[in-house]
Design an enzyme around this catalytic site. Structure first.
Site, PDB file in Angstrom:
ATOM      1  N   PHE A 130      50.227 -16.072  75.029  1.00  0.00           N
ATOM      2  CA  PHE A 130      50.782 -15.519  73.787  1.00  0.00           C
ATOM      3  C   PHE A 130      51.644 -16.395  73.027  1.00  0.00           C
ATOM      4  CE2 PHE A 130      52.568 -12.544  70.949  1.00  0.00           C
ATOM      5  CZ  PHE A 130      51.976 -11.235  70.942  1.00  0.00           C
TER       6      PHE A 130
ATOM      7  N   PHE B 121      55.005 -10.982  79.393  1.00  0.00           N
ATOM      8  CA  PHE B 121      55.405  -9.764  80.348  1.00  0.00           C
ATOM      9  C   PHE B 121      54.649  -9.985  81.657  1.00  0.00           C
ATOM     10  CE2 PHE B 121      54.600  -5.525  81.736  1.00  0.00           C
ATOM     11  CZ  PHE B 121      55.976  -4.773  81.134  1.00  0.00           C
ATOM     12  N   GLU B 122      53.405 -10.908  81.781  1.00  0.00           N
ATOM     13  CA  GLU B 122      52.728 -11.139  83.020  1.00  0.00           C
ATOM     14  C   GLU B 122      53.226 -12.112  83.869  1.00  0.00           C
ATOM     15  OE1 GLU B 122      51.225 -10.205  80.023  1.00  0.00           O
ATOM     16  OE2 GLU B 122      50.868  -8.230  80.532  1.00  0.00           O
TER      17      GLU B 122
ATOM     18  N   VAL C   5      58.703 -15.440  73.358  1.00  0.00           N
ATOM     19  CA  VAL C   5      58.813 -14.135  72.770  1.00  0.00           C
ATOM     20  C   VAL C   5      59.741 -14.150  71.464  1.00  0.00           C
ATOM     21  CG1 VAL C   5      59.195 -11.819  73.598  1.00  0.00           C
ATOM     22  CG2 VAL C   5      58.926 -13.569  75.279  1.00  0.00           C
TER      23      VAL C   5
ATOM     24  N   HIS D  65      59.804  -3.865  71.101  1.00  0.00           N
ATOM     25  CA  HIS D  65      58.827  -4.516  72.095  1.00  0.00           C
ATOM     26  C   HIS D  65      59.565  -5.671  72.589  1.00  0.00           C
ATOM     27  CE1 HIS D  65      54.811  -4.621  73.706  1.00  0.00           C
ATOM     28  NE2 HIS D  65      54.648  -5.654  73.523  1.00  0.00           N
TER      29      HIS D  65
ATOM     30  N   PHE E  39      63.271 -20.962  84.453  1.00  0.00           N
ATOM     31  CA  PHE E  39      63.117 -19.993  83.389  1.00  0.00           C
ATOM     32  C   PHE E  39      62.959 -20.976  82.107  1.00  0.00           C
ATOM     33  CE2 PHE E  39      64.617 -16.789  80.357  1.00  0.00           C
ATOM     34  CZ  PHE E  39      63.527 -15.917  80.518  1.00  0.00           C
TER      35      PHE E  39
HETATM   36  N1  INI Z   1      54.202 -11.781  74.672  1.00  0.00           N
HETATM   37  C1  INI Z   1      54.605 -12.879  74.663  1.00  0.00           C
HETATM   38  O1  INI Z   1      54.641 -13.705  75.364  1.00  0.00           O
HETATM   39  N2  INI Z   1      55.283 -13.282  73.479  1.00  0.00           N
HETATM   40  C2  INI Z   1      55.634 -12.202  72.341  1.00  0.00           C
HETATM   41  O2  INI Z   1      56.147 -12.362  71.500  1.00  0.00           O
HETATM   42  C3  INI Z   1      54.925 -10.833  72.548  1.00  0.00           C
HETATM   43  N3  INI Z   1      55.043  -9.680  71.722  1.00  0.00           N
HETATM   44  O3  INI Z   1      56.073 -10.186  70.637  1.00  0.00           O
HETATM   45  O4  INI Z   1      54.497  -8.846  71.743  1.00  0.00           O
HETATM   46  C4  INI Z   1      53.972 -10.621  73.882  1.00  0.00           C
HETATM   47  N4  INI Z   1      53.378  -9.450  73.938  1.00  0.00           N
HETATM   48  C5  INI Z   1      52.399  -9.348  75.248  1.00  0.00           C
HETATM   49  C6  INI Z   1      53.054  -9.048  76.322  1.00  0.00           C
HETATM   50  O5  INI Z   1      53.448 -10.333  76.876  1.00  0.00           O
HETATM   51  C7  INI Z   1      51.980  -8.715  77.304  1.00  0.00           C
HETATM   52  O6  INI Z   1      50.928  -9.483  77.462  1.00  0.00           O
HETATM   53  C8  INI Z   1      51.122  -7.309  76.648  1.00  0.00           C
HETATM   54  O7  INI Z   1      52.209  -6.332  76.393  1.00  0.00           O
HETATM   55  C9  INI Z   1      50.359  -6.719  77.901  1.00  0.00           C
HETATM   56  O8  INI Z   1      50.870  -6.497  79.107  1.00  0.00           O
END
Ligand code: INI
Length: 153
Positions: free
Chosen positions: A22, A57-58, A81, A88, A112
């Site tokens: 992402f 998130f993962e 992020v 979110h 980190f």
């Molecule tokens: N993931 C990121 O790494 N950065 C972001 O800014 C972001 N936003 O803004 O939504 C983001 N969302 C995806 C999240 O990390 C998960 O992959 C998703 O929710 C599936 O679990």
């Protein structure tokens, strides 16, 4: 007085990078910065492994698996992020910081290197732009902490 410090010497260290796709344009620069730092400090290419996650998130679950593998002396978590208009951001940013728990639970240090910014531009600044490269900084912290832990054994 006995002082323990981690030397900036990566020779012989095995380092795992966990990076999120992402905001890929930013995270690739963090990865490039981290790899550059590792190489400059003596980490061999064959001792670096990289795992891509869908998002920040993962990062914790993948970092935990890598830590449990016994294959790495330290991990660098990299992601980006960007605060949007919704809550979110808070959930994703907070979950990404759970890599800290992976470190304390497993004893494998996790640096980190996740950018949490208000704008995409701020993230670019911190990924090799005018504010340095936080991937590079996180990689150095990983080397230093791995060395410090080895010294404390
Ligand atoms: N993931 C990121 O790494 N950065 C972001 O800014 C972001 N936003 O803004 O939504 C983001 N969302 C995806 C999240 O990390 C998960 O992959 C998703 O929710 C599936 O679990």
């Amino acid at each position: 007085m006995r002082v323990h410090e981690g030397r900036y010497d990566g020779s012989g260290l095995r380092i795992g990078l966990v990076a999120s796709r992402f905001n890929d344009a930013v995270v690739r620069r963090l990865v490039d910065g981290a790899v550059d730092c590792l190489r400059r400090h003596g980490v061999a290419d064959d001792d670096i492994e990289l795992a891509w996650t869908p998002g920040a998130f993962e990062l914790p679950v993948v970092a935990r698996r890598l830590a449990a593998s016994g294959r790495v002396d330290a991990i660098v978590a990299l992601g980006c992020v960007v605060r949007g208009e919704t809550a979110h951001f808070e959930y994703v940013a907070a979950q990404s910081a759970e890599v800290g728990r992976v470190a304390t639970d497993t004893g494998v240090p996790v640096a980190f290197g996740v950018l949490t910014t208000d704008t995409f531009e701020q993230a670019v600044d911190r990924a090799g732009g005018k504010a340095g490269n936080k991937g590079w900084d996180a990689a150095l912290a990983a080397i230093e902490t791995a060395r410090l832990l080895a010294d404390l054994k």
